[in-house]
Design a protein around this motif. Structure first.
Motif, PDB file in Angstrom:
ATOM      1  N   ASP A  47      43.085  48.242  23.036  1.00  0.00           N
ATOM      2  CA  ASP A  47      42.402  47.770  24.243  1.00  0.00           C
ATOM      3  C   ASP A  47      43.380  47.866  25.411  1.00  0.00           C
ATOM      4  O   ASP A  47      44.566  47.590  25.267  1.00  0.00           O
ATOM      5  CB  ASP A  47      41.993  46.300  24.077  1.00  0.00           C
TER       6      ASP A  47
ATOM      7  N   LEU B 230      35.303  36.175  29.935  1.00  0.00           N
ATOM      8  CA  LEU B 230      35.630  37.580  29.703  1.00  0.00           C
ATOM      9  C   LEU B 230      36.330  38.199  30.917  1.00  0.00           C
ATOM     10  O   LEU B 230      37.298  38.951  30.773  1.00  0.00           O
ATOM     11  CB  LEU B 230      34.329  38.324  29.405  1.00  0.00           C
TER      12      LEU B 230
ATOM     13  N   LEU C 249      35.974  39.730  20.153  1.00  0.00           N
ATOM     14  CA  LEU C 249      34.581  39.883  20.579  1.00  0.00           C
ATOM     15  C   LEU C 249      33.670  40.238  19.411  1.00  0.00           C
ATOM     16  O   LEU C 249      32.513  39.821  19.369  1.00  0.00           O
ATOM     17  CB  LEU C 249      34.471  40.972  21.649  1.00  0.00           C
ATOM     18  N   ALA C 250      34.169  41.005  18.445  1.00  0.00           N
ATOM     19  CA  ALA C 250      33.341  41.419  17.319  1.00  0.00           C
ATOM     20  C   ALA C 250      32.898  40.207  16.502  1.00  0.00           C
ATOM     21  O   ALA C 250      31.774  40.154  16.021  1.00  0.00           O
ATOM     22  CB  ALA C 250      34.117  42.397  16.439  1.00  0.00           C
TER      23      ALA C 250
ATOM     24  N   ILE D 145      35.364  47.790  21.387  1.00  0.00           N
ATOM     25  CA  ILE D 145      34.050  47.368  20.907  1.00  0.00           C
ATOM     26  C   ILE D 145      32.968  47.555  21.968  1.00  0.00           C
ATOM     27  O   ILE D 145      31.775  47.604  21.659  1.00  0.00           O
ATOM     28  CB  ILE D 145      34.106  45.897  20.436  1.00  0.00           C
ATOM     29  N   LEU D 146      33.363  47.677  23.235  1.00  0.00           N
ATOM     30  CA  LEU D 146      32.380  47.798  24.313  1.00  0.00           C
ATOM     31  C   LEU D 146      32.181  49.273  24.672  1.00  0.00           C
ATOM     32  O   LEU D 146      33.125  50.063  24.667  1.00  0.00           O
ATOM     33  CB  LEU D 146      32.846  47.019  25.549  1.00  0.00           C
ATOM     34  N   SER D 147      30.927  49.597  25.009  1.00  0.00           N
ATOM     35  CA  SER D 147      30.616  51.010  25.241  1.00  0.00           C
ATOM     36  C   SER D 147      31.157  51.509  26.575  1.00  0.00           C
ATOM     37  O   SER D 147      31.238  52.703  26.799  1.00  0.00           O
ATOM     38  CB  SER D 147      29.101  51.200  25.168  1.00  0.00           C
ATOM     39  N   ARG D 148      31.490  50.582  27.499  1.00  0.00           N
ATOM     40  CA  ARG D 148      32.068  51.029  28.775  1.00  0.00           C
ATOM     41  C   ARG D 148      33.083  49.998  29.264  1.00  0.00           C
ATOM     42  O   ARG D 148      33.052  48.850  28.823  1.00  0.00           O
ATOM     43  CB  ARG D 148      30.968  51.245  29.812  1.00  0.00           C
TER      44      ARG D 148
ATOM     45  N   SER E 211      42.286  35.163  30.422  1.00  0.00           N
ATOM     46  CA  SER E 211      41.895  35.173  29.012  1.00  0.00           C
ATOM     47  C   SER E 211      42.444  36.408  28.315  1.00  0.00           C
ATOM     48  O   SER E 211      42.419  37.507  28.842  1.00  0.00           O
ATOM     49  CB  SER E 211      40.380  35.114  28.885  1.00  0.00           C
ATOM     50  N   ALA E 212      42.958  36.169  27.130  1.00  0.00           N
ATOM     51  CA  ALA E 212      43.507  37.282  26.358  1.00  0.00           C
ATOM     52  C   ALA E 212      42.456  37.722  25.348  1.00  0.00           C
ATOM     53  O   ALA E 212      42.517  37.385  24.174  1.00  0.00           O
ATOM     54  CB  ALA E 212      44.790  36.829  25.669  1.00  0.00           C
ATOM     55  N   ILE E 213      41.456  38.448  25.826  1.00  0.00           N
ATOM     56  CA  ILE E 213      40.333  38.853  24.972  1.00  0.00           C
ATOM     57  C   ILE E 213      40.615  40.248  24.422  1.00  0.00           C
ATOM     58  O   ILE E 213      41.053  41.133  25.139  1.00  0.00           O
ATOM     59  CB  ILE E 213      39.033  38.915  25.807  1.00  0.00           C
ATOM     60  N   HIS E 214      40.359  40.404  23.140  1.00  0.00           N
ATOM     61  CA  HIS E 214      40.484  41.752  22.574  1.00  0.00           C
ATOM     62  C   HIS E 214      39.280  42.066  21.701  1.00  0.00           C
ATOM     63  O   HIS E 214      38.452  41.197  21.421  1.00  0.00           O
ATOM     64  CB  HIS E 214      41.803  41.908  21.815  1.00  0.00           C
ATOM     65  N   SER E 215      39.212  43.310  21.272  1.00  0.00           N
ATOM     66  CA  SER E 215      38.019  43.793  20.585  1.00  0.00           C
ATOM     67  C   SER E 215      37.671  42.997  19.341  1.00  0.00           C
ATOM     68  O   SER E 215      36.517  42.620  19.128  1.00  0.00           O
ATOM     69  CB  SER E 215      38.215  45.267  20.182  1.00  0.00           C
ATOM     70  N   SER E 216      38.680  42.675  18.520  1.00  0.00           N
ATOM     71  CA  SER E 216      38.355  41.993  17.258  1.00  0.00           C
ATOM     72  C   SER E 216      37.826  40.591  17.518  1.00  0.00           C
ATOM     73  O   SER E 216      36.974  40.087  16.790  1.00  0.00           O
ATOM     74  CB  SER E 216      39.580  41.963  16.346  1.00  0.00           C
TER      75      SER E 216
ATOM     76  N   TYR F 101      36.276  30.577  20.395  1.00  0.00           N
ATOM     77  CA  TYR F 101      37.462  30.678  21.255  1.00  0.00           C
ATOM     78  C   TYR F 101      37.514  29.471  22.193  1.00  0.00           C
ATOM     79  O   TYR F 101      38.533  28.793  22.331  1.00  0.00           O
ATOM     80  CB  TYR F 101      37.357  31.986  22.034  1.00  0.00           C
TER      81      TYR F 101
ATOM     82  N   THR G 226      25.723  42.566  17.330  1.00  0.00           N
ATOM     83  CA  THR G 226      26.873  41.700  17.007  1.00  0.00           C
ATOM     84  C   THR G 226      26.517  40.219  17.166  1.00  0.00           C
ATOM     85  O   THR G 226      27.144  39.369  16.563  1.00  0.00           O
ATOM     86  CB  THR G 226      28.085  41.994  17.918  1.00  0.00           C
TER      87      THR G 226
ATOM     88  N   ILE H 245      27.825  43.995  29.561  1.00  0.00           N
ATOM     89  CA  ILE H 245      29.200  44.375  29.251  1.00  0.00           C
ATOM     90  C   ILE H 245      29.285  45.570  28.307  1.00  0.00           C
ATOM     91  O   ILE H 245      30.379  46.022  27.976  1.00  0.00           O
ATOM     92  CB  ILE H 245      30.012  43.182  28.681  1.00  0.00           C
ATOM     93  N   GLY H 246      28.136  46.034  27.841  1.00  0.00           N
ATOM     94  CA  GLY H 246      28.154  47.200  26.963  1.00  0.00           C
ATOM     95  C   GLY H 246      28.463  46.846  25.523  1.00  0.00           C
ATOM     96  O   GLY H 246      29.156  47.586  24.819  1.00  0.00           O
ATOM     97  N   LEU H 247      27.940  45.708  25.101  1.00  0.00           N
ATOM     98  CA  LEU H 247      28.174  45.259  23.726  1.00  0.00           C
ATOM     99  C   LEU H 247      26.915  45.492  22.908  1.00  0.00           C
ATOM    100  O   LEU H 247      25.808  45.248  23.385  1.00  0.00           O
ATOM    101  CB  LEU H 247      28.522  43.766  23.744  1.00  0.00           C
TER     102      LEU H 247
END
Lengths: 204, 773
Positions: A178, B147, B159-160, A51-54, B152-157, B168, B557, B551-553
């Motif tokens: 990820d 983050l 964060l979305a 989801i992050l661009s970098r 922390s067990a952070i994943h894309s879904s 969380y 969102t 962070i490039g988000l």
């Protein structure tokens, strides 16, 4: 990326089950990682989230003691300290302290379950939760760990460890693609016991 | 044969018939006697306020049904190997409603599912407090830390749906409040002194004070524990709970009833055989005791609905005093010639007997004035029993004994000598000086202790295992809590939030070790609205936008936080299983509005009420109960003094001051010696010692009155007094051996008191003789 890792994992598993000689290499690696009960290293972490661009890049240091646990300082981009013992986790960010127990958050159990055996070289302990395959040789080896049990296998797809005389890199991938890559540098094993100032970090 | 229908005969018959009817009715409706065994039921409710009383009883009910089990082993896998068959076995038992051990890892997911519709109005209390203090930017700062945290067990879904990881963080904060517990293979473990302890929590189906729990749950538990011990002798199996203590209390009380009963019986049998050389008077004496007991039991059941085990213990001993009445009658008959008529004895002893009954009942009625339900029950039990016994002697004995039994009672000679004990005023004066000199240092050492916990005799083995479990687990069930009240649900929850914030400060300052509040699970509508407003502002918040950029988000969102959240209400929460572990804290609607409670652990001192947050009250049932006992100890001291003064006044009115003093002297000396013995033994004086003093006073007067009123047969009266005194000593001497401190206290005072009274009883006779001569 994801399929490549999957294939690699499958191949490694096949190889591990067919080649008994790998046990010898595994023992060598275990011996190298367990030569001292204390490890210090600089650590750079790159988390790549779809989801992050970098990638998220952070740098810091870690201090591991087989007896006391793991003390991890992140210096950039935000300063924080994390202390992980067998059953609890303390996170300090600025003036804010947060104490958590493994019972509160099963995902935290992974931190201890993964880092403790790896950093102390007790690779046999990993077999309880992972299927392990090894490749390469004593000069440059790679371990591929696949979690076999819940809840670990829900968070982690594979963990790859690369190393030579000592651990160099650890790569974790999850089911969403990820990845987290941790690169270890400046690994110091002497003095083999914690200094007083190091020990102070472990006092809650 | 002429039937002498004395009024007392008719009264006795009516009482016994009524009593049998009451007992018949009770037994036919409930199959067994309603016997109460909870020691606390003897004490008055400390809490007069209905809301606080409800909270106390809710907390007690919950605490008393919990039973903790610890399985300690060198390795956690060994502990699990023992636990699994043990848990399976206990789950089969219907006497346990729940066996909590394995933590369901999917429960985290069901919790997340429940809270999801409300997520945009939920923040953890800590984060809410920090935003309140430092602004919305705190949220982005916190997110960045989480983050980058290695833990922390952070994943894309994740964060979305939750770019700032707020939900969380909220879910993380709902965790277990016991910091020592960790999970291993799904089981809660505590690592202590090199061993792993697996924690199992049992919930009892019935109150631990019920016969059912004691007769079924405990044997089931013991059998399961024994099987576990056999399976692995190296394992350490510990358990504790109110059930163990309740059972031990009942066991020791039952055992004491039988030892005291047996001791008393043997003593009485031997005495009677010695005095009368015949078994017949012994059988006769049983009649007043038995009819007294039946009427007393029926009266208690009629008035209180049940009878306490302690009432039976004390009451049975006290009704044993009615042996006095029989003895006076029988010994008087023994000392008479062949022309004896029952009326002769009744004439000689009747006035003393009824004065004695009146003074005993007066002493018991003084107990009635205390607010102790247990004491009131005992007072009623003993009064009813003694009156019935006296009626038996005056109304039934004359029907059964129509002829004299001439012959000298063997004890009469001894009684005569005893009566002469204080003929020499010098000897009396010297003895009194010696007794007082010995008593004074004892009296100087007297001190009091009203801690309610001292009153319940607890076997050391149980206390040790209980203490060890508390040490290992850190679980402390002192029972103290903060009661939060308000006129509406919203107000209560808002005050609950404020109180929890305040307690968190107290915890950080080290004044308390922890607390369980609904504030995390169920934030107030005010907090939810505040959080929703903060979250809705995030898409425009510079700190949040900077965070996204760093962070490039995609900043878009952040819009997820603007979706309106449903308000989380008490009824939504109560309707879902996620509230199960916490529901007991919500007291719901009360007489004054709504209420909730916050159990507080490890408080070092009771907070000063003025410092408490608005709408809250600090309640510590143990301390309140101890405070109550202190009040009643002080009040009982007053009652004892008032009783002495009143009786002295009455005696002065009936007799001359000199003889009144002589009549009071044995009781006064007895009280002095009894208290001195408590001092010498280093026993803290409790309300129970003082209540026993009242009884000593009653007995002492009894003896004096019999001697003063029956002037024709002083020797036989003295013999009767000696016999009854010795019987009382035997029964109460055994009470002093009781392991229940309250009963022991009673026993030791009555023991020393009665012994002293017997010794000095002839003082009255001395003045009497002077009058005669």
């Amino acid at each position: 990326m994801r399929w490549r890792l999957t294939i690699a994992a499958c191949l490694s598993v096949l190889m591990a089950s067919s080649v008994q000689a790998d046990d010898g290499l595994l023992e060598t690696i275990s011996a190298r990682l367990s030569v001292t009960p204390v490890v210090r290293a600089a650590i750079a972490q790159d988390k790549t989230l779809a989801i992050l661009s970098r990638p998220m890049h952070s740098e810091g240091r870690l201090l591991f003691s087989r007896e006391h646990g793991l003390y991890w300082v992140i210096e950039t981009p935000v300063a924080s300290e994390t202390l992980v013992t067998r059953d609890r986790l303390l996170q300090v960010t600025g003036s804010h302290r947060r104490l958590m127990t493994v019972a509160e958050q099963p995902a935290l159990a992974a931190v201890g379950d993964i880092f403790f055996p790896i950093l102390s070289g007790e690779l046999d302990a990993l077999r309880e939760a992972f299927s392990i395959s090894v490749s390469g040789d004593a000069a440059q080896w790679q371990l591929l760990l696949s979690p076999t049990q819940a809840p670990l296998n829900r968070f982690i797809h594979t963990i790859t460890l690369d190393g030579g005389t000592d651990l160099q890199r650890m790569t974790m991938t999850d089911h969403n693609g990820d990845t987290t890559v941790m690169s270890f540098a400046d690994v110091q094993r002497e003095p083999a016991t914690l200094t007083d100032s190091e020990l102070a970090h472990f006092a809650f | 044969m002429r039937f002498e229908a004395r009024p007392s005969t008719i009264a006795w018959m009516i009482l016994v018939i009524l009593a049998v009817a009451v007992l018949w009715q009770t037994l036919s409706s409930s199959q067994r006697l309603p016997v109460q065994t909870n020691m606390l039921a003897l004490l008055p409710a400390a809490e007069q306020d209905p809301v606080a009383a409800l909270a106390v009883s809710t907390a007690n009910e919950h605490l008393s049904r919990q039973h903790l089990l610890l399985i300690g082993a060198g390795r956690s896998t060994d502990a699990i190997a023992i636990a699994e068959p043990l848990i399976a076995r206990l789950q089969q038992e219907p006497v346990f409603t729940a066996v909590h051990a394995r933590v369901d890892t999917s429960s985290g997911e069901s919790i997340a599912r429940f809270y999801a519709p409300y997520r945009n109005a939920l923040l953890s209390p800590e984060l809410q407090q920090r935003v309140q203090a430092n602004g919305v930017a705190v949220l982005s700062e916190q997110a960045l830390h989480t983050l980058f945290s290695p833990a922390s067990a952070i994943h894309s879904s994740l964060l979305a749906n939750d770019p700032l990881l707020l939900f969380y963080d909220f879910l993380l904060s709902l965790g277990n409040s016991n910091q020592r517990i960790r999970l291993e293979a799904g089981y809660p473990f505590i690592h202590y002194a090199g061993r792993d302890y697996l924690l199992i929590r049992l919930e009892l189906a019935d109150s631990p004070f019920s016969i059912n729990a004691q007769q079924q749950a405990l044997p089931a538990l013991d059998a399961a524990l024994l099987a576990a011990r056999t399976q692995d002798p190296a394992a350490e199996l510990l358990d504790t709970g109110v059930l163990r203590f309740a059972d031990a209390g009942v066991r020791s009380a039952k055992q004491e009833v039988s030892t005291i009963g047996a001791g008393s019986l043997i003593g009485v049998v031997l005495l009677f055989l010695w005095v009368f050389r015949s078994g017949w008077p012994l059988l006769l004496t049983v009649l007043p005791i038995a009819s007294g007991f039946v009427v007393a039991l029926a009266a208690c059941l009629r008035v209180f609905g049940d009878v306490h085990l302690m009432t039976l213990v004390f009451g049975a001993s006290l009704i044993g005093l009615s042996v006095d009445y029989s003895l006076h009658f029988l010994i008087d008959r023994q000392a008479s010639d062949a022309n004896w008529q029952a009326g002769d004895s009744l004439r000689r002893m009747g006035r003393g007997l009824w004065l004695g009954v009146a003074s005993s009942v007066t002493a018991f009625m003084a107990l009635c004035l205390t607010p102790f339900p247990g004491m009131q029950q005992m007072a009623l039990f003993c009064s009813a029993g003694l009156v019935t016994a006296a009626l038996t002697v005056t109304g039934v004995f004359p029907l059964l004994l129509r002829h004299g039994a001439p012959g000298t009672a063997p004890g009469l000679g001894m009684a005569r000598q005893w009566l002469q004990l204080w003929q020499s005023p010098l000897r009396l004066a010297i003895t009194i000086v010696i007794v007082v000199a010995l008593a004074l240092p004892g009296l100087m050492r007297l001190h009091s202790n009203d801690d309610i916990r001292l009153l319940q005799g607890k076997p050391p083995a149980l206390l040790a295992s209980d203490a060890r479990i508390r040490e290992i687990t850190g679980i402390d069930s002192s029972g103290a809590f903060l009661l939060v009240e308000g006129e509406s649900e919203a107000t209560v929850l808002q005050r609950n939030d404020a109180a929890s914030d305040w307690l968190r400060q107290q915890q950080q300052a080290g004044h308390i070790s922890g607390f369980d509040s609904l504030s995390r699970q169920l934030p107030s509508p005010a907090r939810q609205q505040q959080a929703a407003a903060w979250l809705a502002s995030l898409p425009q918040d510079p700190a949040a936008l900077a965070y996204a950029a760093q962070i490039g988000l995609d900043p878009a969102t952040l819009a997820v936080y603007t979706q309106p959240a449903s308000p989380l209400t008490v009824s939504d929460w109560l309707a879902n299983d996620v509230s199960l572990p916490w529901r007991k804290l919500w007291l719901g609607e009360t007489a004054r509005g709504f209420a909730t409670m916050i159990p507080v652990r490890g408080s070092t001192a009771a907070p000063i009420n003025e410092a408490l947050p608005e709408g809250t009250r600090w309640i510590d049932p143990v301390a309140d109960m101890s405070g109550l006992l202190e009040t009643y100890r002080e009040r009982a001291s007053g009652v004892v003094m008032a009783a002495f003064a009143l009786i002295a006044l009455l005696l002065v009115l009936r007799y001359r001051p000199r003889r009144a003093l002589a009549a009071m002297a044995p009781a006064l000396l007895a009280a002095t010696c009894a208290l001195a013995v408590a001092g010498w033994l280093d026993e803290p004086v409790t309300v129970f010692h003082l209540l026993a003093l009242l009884l000593v006073l009653g007995f002492g007067l009894d003896y004096s009155l019999f001697l003063l009123e029956n002037r024709e047969h002083p020797q036989s009266t003295m013999l009767a007094i000696l016999c009854s005194g010795l019987t009382t000593l035997l029964s109460f001497g055994l009470l002093a051996l009781s392991s229940t401190p309250a009963i022991h206290a009673f026993g030791i005072i009555v023991l020393t008191g009665i012994a002293t009274t017997l010794l000095f009883a002839p003082i009255v006779q001395t003045t009497h003789n002077e009058v005669l001569s």
